[in-house]
Design an enzyme around this catalytic site. Sequence first.
Site, PDB file in Angstrom:
ATOM      1  N   LYS A 184       0.622  -1.171  -0.291  1.00  0.00           N
ATOM      2  CA  LYS A 184      -0.174  -0.032  -0.485  1.00  0.00           C
ATOM      3  C   LYS A 184       0.873   0.643  -0.380  1.00  0.00           C
ATOM      4  O   LYS A 184       0.711   2.099  -0.602  1.00  0.00           O
ATOM      5  CB  LYS A 184      -0.725  -0.067   1.342  1.00  0.00           C
ATOM      6  CG  LYS A 184      -1.725  -1.046   0.821  1.00  0.00           C
ATOM      7  CD  LYS A 184      -3.738  -0.652   1.718  1.00  0.00           C
ATOM      8  CE  LYS A 184      -4.538  -1.744   1.333  1.00  0.00           C
ATOM      9  NZ  LYS A 184      -4.219  -3.461   1.925  1.00  0.00           N
ATOM     10  N   GLU A 244      -9.873   7.040   3.867  1.00  0.00           N
ATOM     11  CA  GLU A 244     -10.603   5.706   4.303  1.00  0.00           C
ATOM     12  C   GLU A 244     -10.024   4.637   4.502  1.00  0.00           C
ATOM     13  O   GLU A 244      -8.949   4.864   4.492  1.00  0.00           O
ATOM     14  CB  GLU A 244     -11.847   5.529   3.426  1.00  0.00           C
ATOM     15  CG  GLU A 244     -11.108   4.562   1.977  1.00  0.00           C
ATOM     16  CD  GLU A 244     -10.287   4.445   1.032  1.00  0.00           C
ATOM     17  OE1 GLU A 244      -9.682   5.632   1.237  1.00  0.00           O
ATOM     18  OE2 GLU A 244      -9.101   3.450   0.777  1.00  0.00           O
ATOM     19  N   SER A 275       1.379 -10.108  -1.328  1.00  0.00           N
ATOM     20  CA  SER A 275       1.101  -7.990  -0.930  1.00  0.00           C
ATOM     21  C   SER A 275       1.085  -7.829   0.809  1.00  0.00           C
ATOM     22  O   SER A 275       1.753  -6.434   0.316  1.00  0.00           O
ATOM     23  CB  SER A 275      -0.232  -8.288  -0.972  1.00  0.00           C
ATOM     24  OG  SER A 275      -0.678  -8.789  -0.890  1.00  0.00           O
TER      25      SER A 275
HETATM   26  C1  LIG Z   1      -5.534  -4.081   1.405  1.00  0.00           C
HETATM   27  C2  LIG Z   1      -4.883  -5.296   1.080  1.00  0.00           C
HETATM   28  C3  LIG Z   1      -4.871  -6.491   0.327  1.00  0.00           C
HETATM   29  C4  LIG Z   1      -5.992  -6.004  -0.518  1.00  0.00           C
HETATM   30  O1  LIG Z   1      -5.928  -4.688  -1.567  1.00  0.00           O
HETATM   31  P1  LIG Z   1      -5.332  -4.515  -3.265  1.00  0.00           P
HETATM   32  O2  LIG Z   1      -6.130  -2.942  -3.171  1.00  0.00           O
HETATM   33  O3  LIG Z   1      -6.417  -5.387  -3.526  1.00  0.00           O
HETATM   34  O4  LIG Z   1      -4.506  -5.208  -3.464  1.00  0.00           O
HETATM   35  C5  LIG Z   1      -4.614  -7.065  -0.505  1.00  0.00           C
HETATM   36  N1  LIG Z   1      -2.480  -7.748   0.441  1.00  0.00           N
HETATM   37  C6  LIG Z   1      -2.416  -7.072   1.044  1.00  0.00           C
HETATM   38  C7  LIG Z   1      -1.643  -7.143   2.413  1.00  0.00           C
HETATM   39  C8  LIG Z   1      -3.296  -5.580   1.862  1.00  0.00           C
HETATM   40  O5  LIG Z   1      -2.845  -5.248   3.354  1.00  0.00           O
END
Ligand SMILES: *Cc1c(COP(=O)(O)O)cnc(C)c1O
Length: 395
Positions: free
Chosen positions: A85, A107, A374
């Site tokens: 993020k 948000e 992610s």
């Molecule tokens: C917020 C988040 C997501 C989901 O958000 P996307 O906008 O779909 O990427 C996925 N993995 C992690 C670790 C997150 O914090």
Amino acid sequence: MNSKAYYGKFGGQFVAESLMNTLEELDQTFEAALKDPAFLEEYRYYMEQYVGRETPLYYAKRFSETYGTNIYLKREDLNHTGAHKINNVIGQILLARRMGKRKVIAETGAGQHGVATATGAALFDLECTVYMGEEDMKRQALNVMRMEMLGAKVVCVRSGSNTLKDATNEAIRTWAKTAEDTFYVIGSAVGPYPYPKIVREFQSVISREAKRQFFEKQHKLPDVVMACVGGGSNSIGMFADFIGDRDVELIGVEAAGKGIETGEHAAAMAEGRPGTLHGMYSYLLQDTDGNIKLAHSISAGLDYPGVGPEHAYLKDSGRAQYVSVTDAEAMDALMELCRLEGIIPAIESAHALAYAMKKAKTMTMDQNLIVCLSGRGDKDVHTIADYLAGKAYLN
Ligand SMILES: *Cc1c(COP(=O)(O)O)cnc(C)c1O
């Protein structure tokens, strides 16, 4: 409305008239920034020196040998604040500065985007307000504490289901009144144009790096690229540089929650219908009257009833495929990565891993699959503990 705001029939700018000029100004600022070497250099500087990029493309050897194809992990979990993020937040905050705005709002659902925004605001000395549903504030007290430590004000939203959807409505409403001096930092590849484009651009650093890193190791393209899909920012970032490479299979993994058939899930692509929410036209979970349904996932970051418009287009055009895995499958995959590789992934990322395990079984050791990891799982340890103890988890 201008056609550049659309991905096929998806996207658009479904906002109050008072915001149309602001969105246009944002688009012009963004396009000019992308052509300004000083802006690009500044973004690169913070990605490298503050966020810690580039992140490794790690060959998960034991995971690969266990499941039967070569699996590489793009390690977004190693970024400052523990997930992808921050790539987007730093980019948007640099745009806010370029526009001369001293205040940012955001948000947040689970609090991850709120923490990333509070982090960026502290770094650049901007006043930061984060809108969060009352229910989420209770569930994610630790992230509320983090945001406050970083100097942000957290506003409790009491409307609707008291969760992310309602916090987003409130943030957009506030923004419509304060856009003069306030920048809205959106947390995923959603919202009115040009936000989906902006978020994609700042997250596409993931696939630009991964493509080059993979090429350096294997001198070719991977066969499959995969990521989990909440609003769709890490996945669009992971896909972006591969979309033109027709031989690379792109797979987005949504949360099937307790199972699609139970109705308690967050699979907007599998079960949603096109509709309008948060300024965009895209696939959304809706009841037969068109009311937005509550999403469910054990992972707070995938718990969103919609998906970004470019994904809706990639699905309809057939360029990307979207699948879903259940809470239980994701938790099994999470434990598997802990044991095989010594990496505790975020529960969100574990959804992509769960489908990678299935997909790998249909592939060979001559083939290659990249999964976007992610985020890291430190934030999820309580949820994991509750799950493993067989307790009911919230929502
Ligand atoms: C917020 C988040 C997501 C989901 O958000 P996307 O906008 O779909 O990427 C996925 N993995 C992690 C670790 C997150 O914090």
